[in-house]
Write a protein that holds these residues in place. Structure first.
Motif, mmCIF file in Angstrom:
data_model
loop_
_atom_site.group_PDB
_atom_site.id
_atom_site.type_symbol
_atom_site.label_atom_id
_atom_site.label_comp_id
_atom_site.label_asym_id
_atom_site.label_seq_id
_atom_site.Cartn_x
_atom_site.Cartn_y
_atom_site.Cartn_z
ATOM 1 N N LYS A 50 -62.285 9.025 37.920
ATOM 2 C CA LYS A 50 -62.770 10.008 36.957
ATOM 3 C C LYS A 50 -63.332 9.246 35.757
ATOM 4 O O LYS A 50 -63.026 8.076 35.554
ATOM 5 C CB LYS A 50 -61.631 10.904 36.482
ATOM 6 N N ASP A 51 -64.102 9.945 34.922
ATOM 7 C CA ASP A 51 -64.648 9.301 33.727
ATOM 8 C C ASP A 51 -63.535 8.753 32.837
ATOM 9 O O ASP A 51 -63.631 7.641 32.326
ATOM 10 C CB ASP A 51 -65.575 10.232 32.952
ATOM 11 N N PRO A 54 -72.937 9.463 38.579
ATOM 12 C CA PRO A 54 -71.744 9.691 39.399
ATOM 13 C C PRO A 54 -72.055 10.171 40.808
ATOM 14 O O PRO A 54 -73.135 10.686 41.084
ATOM 15 C CB PRO A 54 -71.002 10.782 38.626
ATOM 16 N N VAL A 55 -71.073 10.000 41.664
ATOM 17 C CA VAL A 55 -71.064 10.642 42.972
ATOM 18 C C VAL A 55 -70.589 12.066 42.711
ATOM 19 O O VAL A 55 -69.550 12.262 42.069
ATOM 20 C CB VAL A 55 -70.090 9.920 43.934
ATOM 21 N N LYS A 56 -71.349 13.045 43.138
ATOM 22 C CA LYS A 56 -70.986 14.439 42.896
ATOM 23 C C LYS A 56 -70.272 15.004 44.118
ATOM 24 O O LYS A 56 -70.778 14.917 45.240
ATOM 25 C CB LYS A 56 -72.226 15.275 42.596
ATOM 26 N N LEU A 57 -69.105 15.540 43.891
ATOM 27 C CA LEU A 57 -68.329 16.232 44.924
ATOM 28 C C LEU A 57 -68.112 17.650 44.421
ATOM 29 O O LEU A 57 -67.180 17.917 43.670
ATOM 30 C CB LEU A 57 -66.986 15.528 45.150
ATOM 31 N N GLY A 58 -69.029 18.521 44.791
ATOM 32 C CA GLY A 58 -69.005 19.863 44.200
ATOM 33 C C GLY A 58 -69.310 19.736 42.719
ATOM 34 O O GLY A 58 -70.317 19.165 42.332
ATOM 35 N N ASN A 59 -68.397 20.221 41.879
ATOM 36 C CA ASN A 59 -68.554 20.108 40.435
ATOM 37 C C ASN A 59 -67.930 18.845 39.868
ATOM 38 O O ASN A 59 -68.004 18.603 38.671
ATOM 39 C CB ASN A 59 -67.926 21.319 39.731
#
Length: 65
Positions: free
Chosen positions: A9-10, A36-41
């Motif tokens: 996470k950030d 980022p890698v987006k996984l849904g939201n």
């Protein structure tokens, strides 16, 4: 399952770089840190990409000297 490149996470990735979360997002915006890698939201960064940011900074330091 063996996870060899965990997703951060950030708020987990920022301390690896020694910066605050708002600064982390500024570096994402200016391209210093990859998007980022987006996984849904969800936004996540592979640890290997965060470590690569450090490696690039070290290489730039050597080239500047």
């Amino acid at each position: 399952m063996n996870i060899t490149d965990p997703l951060l996470k950030d708020r987990e990735a920022a301390p690896v770089l020694g910066i605050s979360v708002p600064t982390f997002w500024r570096r994402v915006a200016d391209g210093t840190i990859p998007k980022p890698v987006k996984l849904g939201n969800l936004s996540r960064w592979p640890l290997s990409e965060i470590l690569a940011v450090i490696d690039r900074a070290k290489a730039a330091r050597k080239n500047a000297a």
